[in-house]
Motif scaffolding. Structure first.
Motif, PDB file in Angstrom:
ATOM      1  N   ARG A 121       3.205  16.535   0.099  1.00  6.66           N
ATOM      2  CA  ARG A 121       4.445  16.756   0.847  1.00  6.66           C
ATOM      3  C   ARG A 121       4.928  15.514   1.586  1.00  6.66           C
ATOM      4  NH1 ARG A 121       5.192  22.280   1.322  1.00  6.66           N
ATOM      5  NH2 ARG A 121       3.340  23.583   1.047  1.00  6.66           N
ATOM      6  N   GLU A 122       4.047  14.537   1.775  1.00  2.37           N
ATOM      7  CA  GLU A 122       4.383  13.423   2.656  1.00  2.37           C
ATOM      8  C   GLU A 122       3.797  12.128   2.104  1.00  2.37           C
ATOM      9  OE1 GLU A 122       4.081  12.577   7.486  1.00  2.37           O
ATOM     10  OE2 GLU A 122       3.902  14.615   6.652  1.00  2.37           O
ATOM     11  N   GLY A 123       4.462  11.007   2.389  1.00  2.00           N
ATOM     12  CA  GLY A 123       3.951   9.723   1.927  1.00  2.00           C
ATOM     13  C   GLY A 123       4.382   8.573   2.805  1.00  2.00           C
ATOM     14  N   TYR A 124       3.648   7.461   2.692  1.00  2.00           N
ATOM     15  CA  TYR A 124       3.960   6.239   3.421  1.00  2.00           C
ATOM     16  C   TYR A 124       3.920   5.072   2.446  1.00  2.00           C
ATOM     17  CZ  TYR A 124       2.928   8.985   7.627  1.00  2.00           C
ATOM     18  OH  TYR A 124       2.917   9.945   8.605  1.00  2.00           O
ATOM     19  N   LEU A 125       4.930   4.225   2.493  1.00  2.74           N
ATOM     20  CA  LEU A 125       4.958   3.018   1.679  1.00  2.74           C
ATOM     21  C   LEU A 125       5.036   1.810   2.600  1.00  2.74           C
ATOM     22  CD1 LEU A 125       5.293   1.573  -1.140  1.00  2.74           C
ATOM     23  CD2 LEU A 125       7.754   1.657  -0.680  1.00  2.74           C
ATOM     24  N   PHE A 126       4.184   0.828   2.341  1.00  2.00           N
ATOM     25  CA  PHE A 126       4.174  -0.400   3.128  1.00  2.00           C
ATOM     26  C   PHE A 126       4.578  -1.564   2.220  1.00  2.00           C
ATOM     27  CE2 PHE A 126       1.060   2.538   4.810  1.00  2.00           C
ATOM     28  CZ  PHE A 126       1.366   2.575   6.167  1.00  2.00           C
ATOM     29  N   GLN A 144       0.855  -1.188   0.000  1.00  2.00           N
ATOM     30  CA  GLN A 144       0.000   0.000   0.000  1.00  2.00           C
ATOM     31  C   GLN A 144       0.888   1.235   0.000  1.00  2.00           C
ATOM     32  OE1 GLN A 144      -2.336   1.389   3.553  1.00  2.00           O
ATOM     33  NE2 GLN A 144      -4.102   0.898   2.264  1.00  2.00           N
ATOM     34  N   LEU A 145       0.445   2.264  -0.739  1.00  2.00           N
ATOM     35  CA  LEU A 145       1.130   3.549  -0.765  1.00  2.00           C
ATOM     36  C   LEU A 145       0.110   4.625  -0.420  1.00  2.00           C
ATOM     37  CD1 LEU A 145       3.678   5.303  -1.609  1.00  2.00           C
ATOM     38  CD2 LEU A 145       2.552   5.514  -3.835  1.00  2.00           C
ATOM     39  N   LEU A 146       0.500   5.542   0.464  1.00  2.00           N
ATOM     40  CA  LEU A 146      -0.378   6.644   0.851  1.00  2.00           C
ATOM     41  C   LEU A 146       0.366   7.959   0.634  1.00  2.00           C
ATOM     42  CD1 LEU A 146      -2.967   7.754   2.262  1.00  2.00           C
ATOM     43  CD2 LEU A 146      -1.745   7.491   4.431  1.00  2.00           C
ATOM     44  N   LEU A 147      -0.235   8.864  -0.138  1.00  2.00           N
ATOM     45  CA  LEU A 147       0.288  10.214  -0.317  1.00  2.00           C
ATOM     46  C   LEU A 147      -0.646  11.171   0.413  1.00  2.00           C
ATOM     47  CD1 LEU A 147       1.195  10.166  -4.145  1.00  2.00           C
ATOM     48  CD2 LEU A 147       2.682   9.666  -2.182  1.00  2.00           C
ATOM     49  N   CYS A 148      -0.072  12.045   1.252  1.00  2.00           N
ATOM     50  CA  CYS A 148      -0.908  12.921   2.078  1.00  2.00           C
ATOM     51  C   CYS A 148      -0.223  14.266   2.265  1.00  2.00           C
ATOM     52  CB  CYS A 148      -1.212  12.251   3.412  1.00  2.00           C
ATOM     53  SG  CYS A 148       0.264  11.709   4.306  1.00  2.00           S
ATOM     54  N   GLN A 161      -6.609  24.354  -0.998  1.00  2.00           N
ATOM     55  CA  GLN A 161      -7.942  24.674  -1.494  1.00  2.00           C
ATOM     56  C   GLN A 161      -8.831  23.434  -1.499  1.00  2.00           C
ATOM     57  OE1 GLN A 161      -8.031  26.843  -5.167  1.00  2.00           O
ATOM     58  NE2 GLN A 161      -6.202  28.053  -4.650  1.00  2.00           N
ATOM     59  N   VAL A 162     -10.143  23.678  -1.394  1.00  2.00           N
ATOM     60  CA  VAL A 162     -11.112  22.581  -1.331  1.00  2.00           C
ATOM     61  C   VAL A 162     -11.043  21.709  -2.572  1.00  2.00           C
ATOM     62  CG1 VAL A 162     -13.569  22.030  -1.194  1.00  2.00           C
ATOM     63  CG2 VAL A 162     -12.647  23.906   0.160  1.00  2.00           C
ATOM     64  N   SER A 163     -10.753  22.326  -3.727  1.00  2.00           N
ATOM     65  CA  SER A 163     -10.746  21.585  -4.998  1.00  2.00           C
ATOM     66  C   SER A 163      -9.494  20.744  -5.200  1.00  2.00           C
ATOM     67  CB  SER A 163     -10.873  22.568  -6.169  1.00  2.00           C
ATOM     68  OG  SER A 163      -9.792  23.491  -6.157  1.00  2.00           O
ATOM     69  N   ALA A 164      -8.507  20.881  -4.303  1.00  2.00           N
ATOM     70  CA  ALA A 164      -7.247  20.153  -4.467  1.00  2.00           C
ATOM     71  C   ALA A 164      -7.360  18.720  -3.946  1.00  2.00           C
ATOM     72  CB  ALA A 164      -6.135  20.885  -3.716  1.00  2.00           C
ATOM     73  N   PHE A 165      -6.433  17.864  -4.375  1.00  2.00           N
ATOM     74  CA  PHE A 165      -6.370  16.505  -3.857  1.00  2.00           C
ATOM     75  C   PHE A 165      -6.011  16.555  -2.368  1.00  2.00           C
ATOM     76  CE2 PHE A 165      -5.292  15.380  -8.359  1.00  2.00           C
ATOM     77  CZ  PHE A 165      -6.371  14.549  -8.575  1.00  2.00           C
ATOM     78  N   ARG A 166      -6.759  15.798  -1.561  1.00  2.00           N
ATOM     79  CA  ARG A 166      -6.482  15.718  -0.131  1.00  2.00           C
ATOM     80  C   ARG A 166      -5.599  14.525   0.207  1.00  2.00           C
ATOM     81  NH1 ARG A 166     -11.907  15.321   2.960  1.00  2.00           N
ATOM     82  NH2 ARG A 166     -10.435  14.720   4.583  1.00  2.00           N
ATOM     83  N   LYS A 167      -5.809  13.445  -0.524  1.00  2.00           N
ATOM     84  CA  LYS A 167      -5.114  12.201  -0.192  1.00  2.00           C
ATOM     85  C   LYS A 167      -5.241  11.231  -1.350  1.00  2.00           C
ATOM     86  CE  LYS A 167      -7.185   9.768   2.869  1.00  2.00           C
ATOM     87  NZ  LYS A 167      -7.745   9.382   4.165  1.00  2.00           N
TER      88      LYS A 167
END
Length: 418
Positions: A91-96, A28-32, A38-44
């Motif tokens: 700006r941040e991510g997690y890789l499992f 699993q990969l998580l980008l956060c 802005q509201v229209s931007a990707f959150r996660k």
């Protein structure tokens, strides 16, 4: 001069992340932590591997505002998409992986910081996954915007422990709906009504199934008597930008479909005769598929009596269960008489709810032969007689509809109240 390769820039994904994605080691990969607030931007963005037609893919769950969309891309395309998302949006991510977990982030100094931790997730083989873990239409561990909005799942995709039974119930119901999709129109917009929608868990799940998974256009109406519930659900739908999903305040027994044909009707735990009102409204709206999970039944309980079954009916709890079974049997028979192929099946395990039967009715094409309809009428009346039942709400609510059937050549409704 060629454009620089984003994968080689100083803020590119670290090599260990790239190798895990390209080699298929990613569980699993998580980008956060979005760059744009802005509201229209990707959150996660959450990424997980899957196999489609024998080829390795990654599934993307992209959350923008409170709306979630899915993308399934081949592994090579996925890596480019991840680089694009990471470079421009996060700006941040997690890789499992099965060997280690990695936490990486962009620093204020314009570099990438990365920490390595012991693995917390196991990479299951496909055979093990099938044998040990239920494959849900909405998988665990993948964020789902509507489940987060209704309080079943956290924003990281974790199912809340107190809501796990609801998570299973939603997926189970989606499986039942998915099974009847071939009985619905294969093209165009589908008209769907949820009678007595309440908190609308299944209304949102139905919308999600058709729009996100099956890629169909829908017009769904959630109907409920409580204005506060309708207002709450409509706000969630608006926040999620679920176009084609609307909630209305109204009485099921007075529902009018207007000129629009109803393709699918659902009702979950509508109390007592409200289930019958929902079934009657669906039949009169010429609905192709009717799905109802009944709740408490008082109408038949108050009438039921039988000399031959006195040993059974003298115990209150057994009388209640018998009344429920007889009620659902009469409903199923009435739907058969009205031209539906009907099943009564287990909805979810009784450890979660004692009201665990689902009535699923699909309109027959063509109708049953007249002799078979007469036999169904005989069974219906015989069951009423056996248990001393004088009146039955569904039979009365469908009086005019039954009269129309009786006027068809060879359809004689002897024994059915008009």
């Amino acid at each position: 001069m060629k454009n620089p390769d984003p994968s080689r820039s100083e803020l590119a994904l670290p090599d260990v992340i790239m190798k895990a994605l390209e080699g298929g080691d990613c569980i699993q990969l998580l980008l956060c932590k979005p760059i744009d607030k802005q509201v229209s931007a990707f959150r996660k963005v959450t990424v997980r591997p899957l196999v489609i037609k024998g080829k390795p893919h990654y599934q993307f769950a992209l959350l923008r505002g409170r709306q979630e969309v899915h993308e399934n891309l081949l592994r090579e395309e996925s890596v480019l998409r991840i680089i694009e998302l990471w470079t421009a949006h996060f700006r941040e991510g997690y890789l499992f992986t099965q060997h280690a977990d990695y936490h990486f982030r962009k620093t204020k100094q314009g570099t990438i910081s990365m920490k390595k931790h012991a693995p917390t997730k196991a990479l299951e083989k496909e055979s093990e996954t099938h044998n040990r873990k239920k494959q849900y239409l909405i998988p665990e561990g993948v964020p789902c915007a509507f489940l987060e909005a209704i309080g079943v799942m956290t924003d990281s995709g974790k199912v809340k422990s107190a809501q796990y039974h609801k998570f299973r119930q939603i997926n189970r119901y989606m499986e039942f709906i998915n099974d009847i999709v071939p009985s619905l129109s294969g093209s165009g917009e589908l008209n769907i009504v949820d009678f007595g929608c309440g908190k609308s868990y299944l209304t949102f799940a139905t919308y999600y199934l058709f729009t996100e998974i099956l890629k169909r256009r829908v017009n769904i109406t959630g109907l409920d008597l409580k204005q506060s519930v309708v207002t709450h659900c409509q706000k969630i739908a608006d926040d999620l930008q679920y176009d084609g999903l609307n909630f209305e305040t109204g009485d099921i027994s007075r529902f009018q479909s207007g000129s629009r044909k109803c393709d699918l009707s659902i009702s979950l735990h509508a109390c007592d005769t409200a289930t019958d009102a929902a079934i009657a409204a669906a039949v009169c709206a010429d609905t192709d598929v009717i799905m109802a999970v009944p709740c408490c039944q008082h109408e038949i309980f108050q009438q039921i009596s039988s000399l031959s079954q006195s040993g059974l009916l003298k115990h209150g709890i057994l009388k209640e269960k018998t009344a429920s079974l007889v009620t659902d049997a009469l409903r199923a028979l009435m739907l058969e008489i009205c031209g539906y192929r009907t099943q009564v099946i287990e909805f979810i395990e009784t450890e979660h709810t004692p009201k665990n039967l689902l009535i699923r009715a699909v309109k027959r094409q063509p109708r049953l032969p007249m002799r078979e309809v007469r036999e169904l009428i005989r069974q219906f009346q015989s069951l009423k007689d056996q248990y001393g039942i004088d009146t039955f709400y569904l039979e009365q609510a469908l009086g005019e509809h039954i009269q129309k059937i009786s006027q068809m050549p060879g359809h004689v409704m002897t024994g059915i109240d008009g």
